[in-house]
Design an enzyme around this catalytic site. Structure first.
Site, PDB file in Angstrom:
ATOM      1  N   CYS A   1     -16.625  -8.973   5.602  1.00  0.00           N
ATOM      2  CA  CYS A   1     -15.963  -7.689   5.325  1.00  0.00           C
ATOM      3  C   CYS A   1     -14.710  -7.919   4.485  1.00  0.00           C
ATOM      4  O   CYS A   1     -13.792  -8.625   4.898  1.00  0.00           O
ATOM      5  CB  CYS A   1     -15.609  -7.022   6.646  1.00  0.00           C
ATOM      6  SG  CYS A   1     -14.776  -5.446   6.387  1.00  0.00           S
TER       7      CYS A   1
ATOM      8  N   CYS B   1       0.844  -1.201   0.000  1.00  0.00           N
ATOM      9  CA  CYS B   1       0.000   0.000   0.000  1.00  0.00           C
ATOM     10  C   CYS B   1       0.877   1.247   0.000  1.00  0.00           C
ATOM     11  O   CYS B   1       1.852   1.328   0.735  1.00  0.00           O
ATOM     12  CB  CYS B   1      -0.906  -0.016   1.235  1.00  0.00           C
ATOM     13  SG  CYS B   1      -2.022   1.403   1.275  1.00  0.00           S
TER      14      CYS B   1
ATOM     15  N   ARG C   1     -17.988  -2.409  17.970  1.00  0.00           N
ATOM     16  CA  ARG C   1     -17.260  -3.668  17.743  1.00  0.00           C
ATOM     17  C   ARG C   1     -15.959  -3.730  18.537  1.00  0.00           C
ATOM     18  O   ARG C   1     -15.114  -2.838  18.438  1.00  0.00           O
ATOM     19  CB  ARG C   1     -16.971  -3.858  16.250  1.00  0.00           C
ATOM     20  CG  ARG C   1     -16.297  -5.213  15.972  1.00  0.00           C
ATOM     21  CD  ARG C   1     -16.164  -5.527  14.483  1.00  0.00           C
ATOM     22  NE  ARG C   1     -17.438  -5.442  13.822  1.00  0.00           N
ATOM     23  CZ  ARG C   1     -17.685  -4.643  12.779  1.00  0.00           C
ATOM     24  NH1 ARG C   1     -16.738  -3.905  12.270  1.00  0.00           N
ATOM     25  NH2 ARG C   1     -18.882  -4.611  12.248  1.00  0.00           N
TER      26      ARG C   1
ATOM     27  N   CYS D   1     -19.491   2.103   8.630  1.00  0.00           N
ATOM     28  CA  CYS D   1     -18.723   1.441   9.682  1.00  0.00           C
ATOM     29  C   CYS D   1     -17.491   2.306   9.900  1.00  0.00           C
ATOM     30  O   CYS D   1     -16.660   2.436   8.986  1.00  0.00           O
ATOM     31  CB  CYS D   1     -18.328   0.036   9.221  1.00  0.00           C
ATOM     32  SG  CYS D   1     -17.176  -0.786  10.349  1.00  0.00           S
TER      33      CYS D   1
END
Ligand code: SAM
Ligand code: DTB
Ligand code: SF4
Length: 344
Positions: free
Chosen positions: A105, A61, A268, A196
């Site tokens: 996910c 990345c 979460r 989210c």
């Protein structure tokens, strides 16, 4: 005559930062009592929503997030992998569904996805959705047209974390800014997807940074439906490998304040569970955490063994959210989405 119930008045978008800080300053028992009371007014406290993560494109990345093993800038020994094939993703989703997960996910180590990658990801979303699972993706920054394409493909949730306070953000990431995150969140909402969004605890942030992060989330026009609270997973090779560990009770405080500020959201208990004791997790569930990542792996790092999680939930008398709840939630969201598409 219209009466406002306690549950109605719990839901606010006008929290001040001072109020968030005052919650953090409460004695532990007072904060937990308040959070648990709010929790019971809005949820079955013995039910947990279960998501499974899959890294569909790993590593290399270009961003420099100081916590992340997937940044190309750090030597973490991670093997980079190209975007997965649709069939392989669906096979993993099917396995997760059979194991009890109701949301899948898909995470990709992108700064932002290319449109041609989005074509494949849209195929994944459609196929996973067809299994009856809720779908979530986390692919980095999105333009409004990209967000719309994902929404139209039936993506239920988009994960995009603000990670910390606006002030501390610049110490953690230099390749994008806090406002970029907020812009993507706005595009996701405008496209009709559910949000989210949460953050990471344990990066060296102050108590004020934690309060500011939660205050930012609770001040969004709509609260994120899911609020992942991650404890930093310290990965050798990343700049935060040697960050000081978080006091476990302070971690529980973050869960509790999130629960009070965003009473209807799923909070979460996210990354970092493999490093937490069962007792700490039990306290976090009491404080209002009602969602977990389930499966032996997060994206690239470890999660507790599934057997261990099954036993822990059984010991606590906590059950997985039933599929019927998921189906009803999706039907309501789909109806809203269809209405807003018809209106434009
Ligand atoms: N590249 C996309 C992005 O940054 O939005 C999606 C994937 S990224 C891995 C998703 C989230 O994982 C980050 O926003 C961060 O909150 C979390 N994360 C990454 N590395 C972590 C770590 N070592 N510990 C805890 N959370 C982490
Ligand atoms: C979130 O808030 N945490 C998840 C998910 N959303 C994408 C990711 C955690 C990643 C932990 C480090 C890793 O496994 O690479
Ligand atoms: Fe890339 Fe996301 Fe990791 Fe940042 S958190 S380096 S954007 S994969």
């Amino acid at each position: 005559m219209f009466f406002l119930t306690a549950a109605d008045s719990d839901l606010r978008h006008d929290w001040t930062l001072a109020e968030a800080q005052a919650l953090f300053a409460l004695p532990f028992n007072d904060l937990l009592y308040r959070a648990h009371s709010v929790y019971r007014r809005h949820f079955d406290p013995n039910s947990v929503q279960i998501s499974t993560l899959l890294s569909i494109k790993t590593g290399a990345c270009p961003e420099d997030c100081a916590y992340c093993p997937q940044s190309a800038r750090y030597h973490t020994g991670l093997k980079a992998e190209k975007l997965m094939h649709v069939e392989d993703v669906v096979a993993q989703a099917r396995r997760a569904h059979a194991g009890g997960a109701t949301r899948f996910c898909m995470g990709a180590a992108y700064r932002s996805p290319k449109d041609k990658d989005l074509d494949h990801i849209i195929d994944m979303v459609k196929a996973v959705r067809a299994l009856g699972m809720e779908t979530c993706a986390t692919l980095g920054m999105l333009t409004p047209p990209q967000a719309q394409r994902l929404a139209d493909a039936g993506l239920d949730y988009y994960n995009h974390n603000i990670d910390t306070s606006e002030e501390f953000y610049t110490e953690i990431i230099s390749t994008r800014c806090f406002q970029d995150r907020l812009d993507t969140l706005e595009a996701v909402r405008a496209a009709g997807m559910r949000v989210c969004c949460g953050g990471i605890i344990g990066m060296g942030e102050s108590l004020t940074d934690r309060a500011k992060m939660l205050h930012t989330l609770a001040s969004l026009p709509e609260h994120p439906e899911s609020v992942p609270i991650n404890q930093l997973v310290r990965v050798p090779g990343t700049p935060l490998d040697h960050a000081a560990p978080v006091d476990p009770l302070d971690f529980v405080r973050v869960i509790a304040v999130a629960r009070v500020l965003m009473p209807r959201s799923h909070v979460r208990l996210s990354a970092g569970r493999a490093q937490m004791s069962d007792e700490l997790q039990a306290l976090a569930f009491f404080a209002g955490a009602n969602s977990i990542f389930y499966g032996d792996k997060l994206l690239t790092t470890e999660n507790p063994e599934q057997d261990h999680d099954r036993q822990l939930l059984a010991r606590l008398g906590i059950h997985a959210e039933p599929q019927a709840g998921v189906t009803a939630r999706r039907a309501a969201a789909d109806a809203l989405h269809a209405q807003s598409r018809a209106a434009t």
